[in-house]
Structure formats: C-alpha cells, structure tokens
Scaffold this active site. Sequence first.
Site, PDB file in Angstrom:
ATOM      1  CG  HIS A  79      12.398 -11.601  -3.138  1.00 54.60           C
ATOM      2  ND1 HIS A  79      13.698 -11.833  -2.746  1.00 54.60           N
ATOM      3  CD2 HIS A  79      11.831 -12.813  -3.289  1.00 54.60           C
ATOM      4  CE1 HIS A  79      13.911 -13.128  -2.668  1.00 54.60           C
ATOM      5  NE2 HIS A  79      12.792 -13.762  -2.992  1.00 54.60           N
ATOM      6  CG  ASP A  84      14.456 -18.520   3.468  1.00 53.96           C
ATOM      7  OD1 ASP A  84      13.469 -19.254   3.226  1.00 53.96           O
ATOM      8  OD2 ASP A  84      15.052 -17.887   2.584  1.00 53.96           O
ATOM      9  NE  ARG A 112       9.279 -23.737   0.604  1.00 53.34           N
ATOM     10  CZ  ARG A 112       9.355 -22.484   0.132  1.00 53.34           C
ATOM     11  NH1 ARG A 112      10.257 -21.638   0.587  1.00 53.34           N
ATOM     12  NH2 ARG A 112       8.511 -22.075  -0.772  1.00 53.34           N
ATOM     13  CB  SER A 160      10.660 -18.441   1.920  1.00 57.68           C
ATOM     14  OG  SER A 160      11.792 -18.298   1.125  1.00 57.68           O
ATOM     15  CE  LYS A 195      14.906 -15.172   0.306  1.00 58.15           C
ATOM     16  NZ  LYS A 195      14.114 -16.348   0.595  1.00 58.15           N
TER      17      LYS A 195
HETATM   18  N1  URA Z   1      11.554 -16.794  -3.401  1.00 60.37           N
HETATM   19  C1  URA Z   1      11.903 -17.057  -2.111  1.00 60.37           C
HETATM   20  O1  URA Z   1      12.783 -16.428  -1.569  1.00 60.37           O
HETATM   21  N2  URA Z   1      11.246 -18.025  -1.466  1.00 60.37           N
HETATM   22  C2  URA Z   1      10.266 -18.739  -2.021  1.00 60.37           C
HETATM   23  O2  URA Z   1       9.713 -19.578  -1.364  1.00 60.37           O
HETATM   24  C3  URA Z   1       9.901 -18.470  -3.361  1.00 60.37           C
HETATM   25  C4  URA Z   1      10.572 -17.485  -4.033  1.00 60.37           C
END
Ligand code: URA
Length: 447
Positions: free
Chosen positions: A82, A161, A168, A183, A187
């Site tokens: 990620h 999220d 956001r 966040s 995930k």
């Molecule tokens: N990627 C995400 O999934 N969440 C964030 O807040 C920033 C980057």
Amino acid sequence: MTPVELIKKKREGSTLNEEELRWLIQGYVAGTIPDYQMSAFLMACFFQGMSEEETLTFTRLMLHSGDVIDLSDIPGIKVDKHSTGGVGDKVSLILAPIVAACGVPVPMISGRGLGHTGGTLDKLESIPGFRTALSIPEYKSVIRKVGAVLIGQTNEIVPADKKMYALRDVTATVECIPLIAGSIMSKKLAEGIDALVLDVKTGRGAFMQSYARSLELAQTLVRIGTGFGKETVAFITDMSQPLGTTIGNWLEVVESVECLKGKRGHDDASSDLMEVTHVLAGAMLMLGKKAKTIAEGVELSRASIANGSAYRKLLELTAAQGGDASALENLERYPLPRHSIEVKTMDTGYVAEIDSLELGLTSITLGAGRGLIEDTIDPKAGIVLSKKVGDSIDAGDTLAVFYTDREAVLEPARDRIRKAFRFQPTPPQQKPIILSYVEKGGVKTWM
Ligand code: URA
C-alpha cells in the site's frame, strides 16, 4: 454521549477512550452521525492528533466496522502493498500482476483519489467494465483463480474507511498520521494478508512532505502491522516530482500497460516508476518466500516483465473482475478528450523541479479527481509530462500535454502547469528515488 461533546473533547486535545471512539465510528457507519459532525471531528484530529494507544484503538475499530476476510484456505503466503499516496503513483497496477505472476497471492483493498493524489480504484474503473465492488465470495474466487484481486472498501469490508476516506478527500483532513494509519491499516488488516509492504511517500507531492514526518508515519504503520502479527516493512520513496510521466486515471493505465509490456521503464521517463515497482515487488516476493532477498525478488520481478507473464496476469485479472481486457490490448480505441493542450516553455537550461502537488491539484480541475463527494471522475482527463527533472530544455519545447473536456479550465490549467516547472542553467543533482527501508528492527538508508 453526544457527537458535539466528543468533537469538543478532541478539539481541546484530550484522548478519546475505546467506548467513545466505537460510538463515533459505529454511529457514522450507521448514519446516525452525519458527515458534518464527522468532518468536525476529523478536523479536530488533524489539529490535535491521537496518542499511540488511541491510534491503535481507532485502527482496530475501523477494521472491525466490517468483516475481516479469512484467506487461510487459499494456499501461499498472501502479501500486499500500500502506498500512502502520490501523484502519478500507478505502482499497484503494475506490481500486483508482477507479484501474482511470480506466484505470491496479492489480495488488495485500495482507495479512490484522495486529496491531490490519485487512487487505484479510479484508475482501475477507467478500464471499461472493471468492477472494484466485489462481494466477499467474489473476492475469494478471484484471488483463488487469478492470484490477485483489487477491490475497494465496501459496505461489508471496512465500511468506516469507505465513508471516512471519501469525506477526508473533500474536507482537507487527509494529512494526519493517525487518520492515515487507521485508514491504511484497517483496509490491509481486513483483506486477509500474511505480510505487508508499505510505500511511504515523501516530498512536495506526498501527504507527509518532510522526511522526518514520513519516517514517523512509516514507523507508526510498521508498528501497527507488526502489533497485529503481520510481517510489515516500509520503504520511504521520493514524491518530489510525479512518478513516471502520466497523471490521470486512463493515462496512468496506459503507462502501466506499456511498462508491463516492457515498452517503457528502461532508461526513459518511466524508469523511476519501474525502479520503485521492482523494489517493492522484490520485497513482496521475499516476504512471500519466493526469493531469499529483495535483490533476488527484483530479478524475478524483471523476468516477469521480460517473459510477458506479468502483462498476461493483468489481462487475466481484468477479465476476472468484469473488465474489457481488449481495451488494454487496443489502447488507441479509448475515447479521446475534447481538448489536448501542449504547454510550452520559452526558457532554456534544465528542469530543476516539477511541483507534483500543484500538478495533482491541477489534474483535479481537469476532471481527474473530486471536489465534492458526489463528483464523477472523467477517466480521460489528466496530464502527460514531456520533461522530467534533469532534462534539458530549449525555448519552444513542450513541457507537458494536458487533456480535458472542460473548456473553462484551459487557460488556468496551462498557466498552473507552466508555473509548476522550475528551471536552472546547469543540470541538477539527481536524487535517489528510494530513500530508506524501515522494518521492526530499525531504519536503513537504501542503496
Ligand atoms: N491511503 C489510504 O488508504 N488512506 C489514507 O489516509 C492515505 C493513503
């Protein structure tokens, strides 16, 4: 409890306990706490932060706002990657097929565009028919069959999220370590992984612009992942200029396809993109026990491009998720935007800087991102860079070409893109793209 009391408590810098955070998150998911109160709470978090324990509790509650997927019946060590968000960051589109083609299953839950940065889901959905909202049985069936699956947050998986991320995006509450950590890690922990590689961006186009803040974010993410029993490592990578040459959803798919086909990414303007991709893929292959070292993983990653298996995996994945793989095979068939405008310079010398934040923001005005939650994306909109940092320029050269259907933004966009480039008379010193490697045991400078 009332939302106002909790917003005030956070606004004054107090720590919220588990019960209070649970009440807020559950109420928001259920719709009893409206967007405007959650926005105020998020802004209070932005200014006041969260304690370490509060961040962990927040992450756990976000994770358990929906189902946690169990992939233990699928063979192999499941590894994901990620990014904390960048401009032109299409690494996931290239890396997931590479790693799956090398035999490590990649279950991936991604996000949409966030702030000035693009999102993997919007990029994937620019492929006609590509579905990112799969049910849990569909998700499991795709990863079992293809070895990779790329979806978004749903009402079943990390619904907190799903809602908070979209909020956001349009309320200037992204650049906050606990909110980013909650966040991302909710995930990642929900998707059924065994191990995780993080790409923490740093520089002008990143949410954490200074190296010190990026390191703090990387260490927080690694601590949370490790604390949840998942082997987690992070790289800190440069985001002071856009990655590769394209910004905008379909444009980024095109660059990804060309890199996967091996047509770009060696000694050209997409080399930075492929350097980051191969190193992250190498780390995933190491964590997935297909390589002994990251360097060995990088070799496997390069081989998957050379032998065509990574590109074929993208086609297979696209078809498995309802997408039209023939659109990837025939890139020229995609609809064209109404306007394509070249941005030229009258300067001579070298490109010293390209302001990635400004280009990310400009791409939103072209239609590549959202200003409001309900905005729809124009997949064709975006910017293609003709010059990158270090390139020489002459008067009359094209710096970039931008694409949009929006007549009204043409002049301001041309002006913003031109001003995003800074020149100097001599070649600038080239900076490394990968700065450091962060693991449980500490931080190393990356060679
Ligand atoms: N990627 C995400 O999934 N969440 C964030 O807040 C920033 C980057």
